[in-house]
Design an enzyme around this catalytic site. Structure first.
Site, PDB file in Angstrom:
ATOM      1  N   HIS A  90       2.428 -10.032 -30.980  1.00 45.59           N
ATOM      2  CA  HIS A  90       1.233  -9.345 -31.283  1.00 45.59           C
ATOM      3  C   HIS A  90       1.042  -8.991 -32.789  1.00 45.59           C
ATOM      4  O   HIS A  90       2.270  -9.007 -33.506  1.00 45.59           O
ATOM      5  CB  HIS A  90       0.972  -8.076 -30.386  1.00 45.59           C
ATOM      6  CG  HIS A  90       0.397  -8.579 -28.997  1.00 45.59           C
ATOM      7  ND1 HIS A  90      -0.152  -7.744 -28.250  1.00 45.59           N
ATOM      8  CD2 HIS A  90       0.388  -9.718 -28.315  1.00 45.59           C
ATOM      9  CE1 HIS A  90      -0.318  -8.204 -27.027  1.00 45.59           C
ATOM     10  NE2 HIS A  90      -0.168  -9.571 -27.196  1.00 45.59           N
ATOM     11  N   GLU A  92       0.771  -6.362 -34.551  1.00 47.90           N
ATOM     12  CA  GLU A  92       1.384  -5.015 -34.727  1.00 47.90           C
ATOM     13  C   GLU A  92       2.792  -5.361 -34.721  1.00 47.90           C
ATOM     14  O   GLU A  92       3.561  -4.827 -35.267  1.00 47.90           O
ATOM     15  CB  GLU A  92       0.747  -3.893 -34.034  1.00 47.90           C
ATOM     16  CG  GLU A  92       0.653  -4.013 -32.572  1.00 47.90           C
ATOM     17  CD  GLU A  92      -0.843  -4.539 -32.054  1.00 47.90           C
ATOM     18  OE1 GLU A  92      -1.354  -3.961 -31.086  1.00 47.90           O
ATOM     19  OE2 GLU A  92      -0.851  -5.604 -32.539  1.00 47.90           O
ATOM     20  N   CYS A 118      -2.401  -3.115 -26.984  1.00 49.97           N
ATOM     21  CA  CYS A 118      -2.116  -3.215 -25.661  1.00 49.97           C
ATOM     22  C   CYS A 118      -0.917  -2.122 -25.353  1.00 49.97           C
ATOM     23  O   CYS A 118      -0.315  -1.321 -26.116  1.00 49.97           O
ATOM     24  CB  CYS A 118      -1.579  -4.418 -25.247  1.00 49.97           C
ATOM     25  SG  CYS A 118       0.063  -4.831 -25.811  1.00 49.97           S
ATOM     26  N   CYS A 121       2.557  -2.700 -26.906  1.00 54.93           N
ATOM     27  CA  CYS A 121       2.494  -2.368 -28.337  1.00 54.93           C
ATOM     28  C   CYS A 121       2.562  -0.929 -28.717  1.00 54.93           C
ATOM     29  O   CYS A 121       3.014  -0.363 -29.523  1.00 54.93           O
ATOM     30  CB  CYS A 121       1.252  -3.148 -28.885  1.00 54.93           C
ATOM     31  SG  CYS A 121       1.818  -5.120 -29.210  1.00 54.93           S
TER      32      CYS A 121
END
Length: 166
Positions: A90, A92, A118, A121
């Site tokens: 992802h 991040e 999510c 994360c």
């Protein structure tokens, strides 16, 4: 018109012409999202501290592996049991991992991301000491799930979370 009124009007128009750092960093995150090779979603992230950029990221497979839009054009890579990309990091995650890999301090930083984190994360964000998260779009709305679990997790454990709107 009095001098003070003119001065106030001047300052008002002057402040309108300069974008805030929040605007700058979210716009940068949106531009970074365009670099993603994912055919399903394009997400960008900017990690900052004290008006300075610490790290950047966008979603996609680990560097040096493959590009989903080239290897599997139109359909993308295989999906996991939750319907998410099984190969990509992802945005991040990429921003955080790059910072850590390069010995940059993350504690107390602010994260700007185009899609709310999510739950996985969110756990990484909390654990690394990021203090504030701005997000533009809802992960729950994107995934058609009832709640933004990541946002709720972060708020529960004291990370300031703001849905960005300009």
């Amino acid at each position: 018109m009095c001098f003070l009124c003119l001065f106030a009007l001047y300052n008002y128009f002057r402040s309108m012409s300069k974008p805030s750092f929040d605007e700058i960093y979210m716009e940068l995150a949106e531009k970074l999202a365009l670099r993603s090779h994912c055919v399903k979603a394009q997400v960008g992230a900017v990690l900052t501290k004290d008006t300075r950029i610490v790290s950047l990221g966008y979603n996609g497979p680990p560097a040096g592996t493959h590009n989903c839009d080239i290897e599997w054009p139109g359909v993308g890579c295989a999906r996991d049991s939750k319907g998410s990309c099984s190969l990509a990091l992802h945005a991040e995650q990429n921003a955080i991992l790059y910072a850590v890999k390069n010995n940059m301090a993350i504690e107390g930083t602010t994260l700007y991301v185009t899609l709310s984190p999510c739950i996985a994360c969110a756990r990484v964000i909390f654990t690394t000491g990021i203090k504030k998260v701005f997000y533009k779009h809802s992960y729950a709305e994107y995934k058609k799930i009832p709640t933004d679990e990541g946002v709720e997790f972060l708020k529960k454990f004291g990370v300031e979370v703001v849905r960005y709107s300009n």
